[in-house]
Design a protein around this motif. Structure first.
Motif, PDB file in Angstrom:
ATOM      1  N   SER A  26      39.202  38.564  46.909  1.00 28.27           N
ATOM      2  CA  SER A  26      38.276  38.717  45.782  1.00 28.27           C
ATOM      3  C   SER A  26      37.962  40.182  45.521  1.00 28.27           C
ATOM      4  CB  SER A  26      36.987  37.936  46.032  1.00 28.27           C
ATOM      5  OG  SER A  26      36.240  38.500  47.093  1.00 28.27           O
ATOM      6  N   SER A  32      34.463  37.336  42.000  1.00 29.65           N
ATOM      7  CA  SER A  32      33.846  36.645  43.120  1.00 29.65           C
ATOM      8  C   SER A  32      34.819  35.642  43.732  1.00 29.65           C
ATOM      9  CB  SER A  32      32.585  35.904  42.659  1.00 29.65           C
ATOM     10  OG  SER A  32      32.940  34.802  41.826  1.00 29.65           O
ATOM     11  N   TYR A  34      34.171  32.569  44.341  1.00 34.26           N
ATOM     12  CA  TYR A  34      34.049  31.332  43.569  1.00 34.26           C
ATOM     13  C   TYR A  34      34.940  31.378  42.320  1.00 34.26           C
ATOM     14  CZ  TYR A  34      32.262  27.854  40.330  1.00 34.26           C
ATOM     15  OH  TYR A  34      32.172  26.820  39.436  1.00 34.26           O
ATOM     16  N   TYR A  35      34.898  32.508  41.600  1.00 40.10           N
ATOM     17  CA  TYR A  35      35.680  32.621  40.369  1.00 40.10           C
ATOM     18  C   TYR A  35      37.175  32.563  40.692  1.00 40.10           C
ATOM     19  CZ  TYR A  35      37.480  34.427  35.944  1.00 40.10           C
ATOM     20  OH  TYR A  35      38.156  34.586  34.756  1.00 40.10           O
ATOM     21  N   SER A  37      38.665  31.195  43.281  1.00 38.29           N
ATOM     22  CA  SER A  37      39.023  29.847  43.733  1.00 38.29           C
ATOM     23  C   SER A  37      39.070  28.867  42.570  1.00 38.29           C
ATOM     24  CB  SER A  37      38.019  29.361  44.781  1.00 38.29           C
ATOM     25  OG  SER A  37      38.037  30.202  45.919  1.00 38.29           O
ATOM     26  N   PHE A  38      38.074  28.952  41.682  1.00 34.71           N
ATOM     27  CA  PHE A  38      38.016  28.039  40.537  1.00 34.71           C
ATOM     28  C   PHE A  38      39.213  28.245  39.621  1.00 34.71           C
ATOM     29  CE2 PHE A  38      36.822  27.388  36.076  1.00 34.71           C
ATOM     30  CZ  PHE A  38      36.562  26.020  36.098  1.00 34.71           C
TER      31      PHE A  38
END
Length: 358
Positions: A26, A32, A34-35, A37-38
């Motif tokens: 990241s 991030s 999260y971003y 991975s999403f």
């Protein structure tokens, strides 16, 4: 987005043998965790951690086949111990690293993702003749008249038969899609034919002409060797399981060889198979939709897991279609072919899923 995703994949590939964290990825990407991975899941249809796990374990099979020490392989791919690596390996492939090193069974390929390959995924290499010549050098007896080569599908059958790629042997196609619709305990009998025809919405006569008639030599002639040419994806492996189950059911006593290959290339992995558990596995998996209680080769073990997962209403393909349902049907199908090569569905199976969701 595709360019960013390919950048992420390239970074993962460059660091695949190091024990990196998603924090490092990241930081490199400037987004991030999260971003990252999403978006990875949205574009590829697979969880980023799962992709990294499968990619590392697949690459490790090459080291095992080259007889590298298992403990060295474990540390090289970021595992804390021999035991941790063995647990992860068996969970994915159904056998231990040592068993794979000894037997060199075929496994499903997990190649580096290429988001921008523009449809090249579907073009098999033109190296067939070269690969076949290598097989002739190793086992010339498989090119004789007392050999039956069963090929997955009409297209492959016609290419092999028209070019006599396996010499004077007999050729037969298996024109089925056993990964969809109900089936029966006994294979190729009248009940099987009626159930399979109904599942495909075909008249019995049409199904018989398409699937059963081309296999007439399998039913009526005795062969010293039978060679099965099936890809490593789930679609092909469920077809393979059906043929193996039939050979066992019919009491075939000759030798059986599997020539396994990936659909986007033609590097053949030839394995001699011993008939034994396949009819039981066929009934457990394709008839009763349960996991196999017998040990099977890794490529089939992986395919069984995919097959059973595809029976769930929240499987990875359905999730991907839901996330990207604004795409046209044509674009969606192209994306699904690219993102899910280990499933092996054709246009008809994907169209049915897309229409069901929409």
């Amino acid at each position: 987005m595709n360019e960013q995703m390919q950048l992420m994949i390239d970074w993962i590939e460059a660091n695949i043998k190091s024990k990196f964290s998603l924090d490092e990825l990241s930081n490199y990407m400037g987004y991030s965790i999260y971003y990252c991975s999403f978006k990875f899941h949205q574009v590829t249809g697979i969880c980023i951690r799962r992709y990294i796990l499968l990619r590392r374990l697949y690459l490790s099979t090459e080291d095992l086949e080259n007889n590298k020490k298992i403990i060295d392989i474990a540390f090289e791919y970021g595992y804390s111990s021999h035991e941790a690596y063995s647990r992860a390996f068996k969970n994915v492939f159904g056998i231990t690293p040592k068993e794979h090193q000894v037997n060199k069974f075929p496994v499903q390929s997990v190649v580096k993702l290429n988001i921008n390959k523009n449809g090249e995924w579907n073009k098999m290499s033109i190296s067939k003749k070269f690969e076949v010549e290598k097989l002739r050098y190793d086992r010339s007896e498989l090119f004789d008249k007392n050999v039956l080569h069963i090929l997955n599908g009409q297209v492959m059958y016609e290419e092999f038969k028209n070019n006599r790629l396996m010499g004077e042997s007999d050729y037969a196609p298996f024109n089925e899609a056993m990964c969809v619709n109900a089936t029966t305990d006994q294979i190729f009998d009248q009940q099987f034919i009626h159930i399979r025809a109904a599942g495909h919405n075909e008249p019995v006569e049409g199904y018989t002409e398409k699937v059963i008639v081309p296999l007439v030599n399998l039913f009526n002639k005795e062969y010293k060797y039978i060679v099965l040419w099936f890809g490593e994806d789930m679609f092909c492996q469920m077809n393979l399981l059906t043929i193996l189950a039939y050979l066992e059911q019919s009491g075939y006593e000759g030798k059986v060889f599997l020539n396994s290959f990936r659909e986007d290339e033609f590097k053949v992995n030839q394995t001699e198979l011993k008939l034994g558990p396949y009819h039981s596995v066929y009934k457990e998996v394709l008839v009763n939709h349960t996991y196999a209680s017998h040990e099977v080769m890794p490529v089939l073990y992986q395919a069984i897991n995919i097959y059973l997962d595809m029976l769930n209403e929240d499987n990875a393909v359905i999730k991907y279609i839901n996330i990207n349902k604004d795409l046209s049907t044509k674009e969606m199908i192209n994306r699904l072919f690219e993102r899910f090569p280990t499933i092996g569905y054709g246009d008809l199976q994907y169209i049915e899923l897309i229409n069901k969701i929409r």
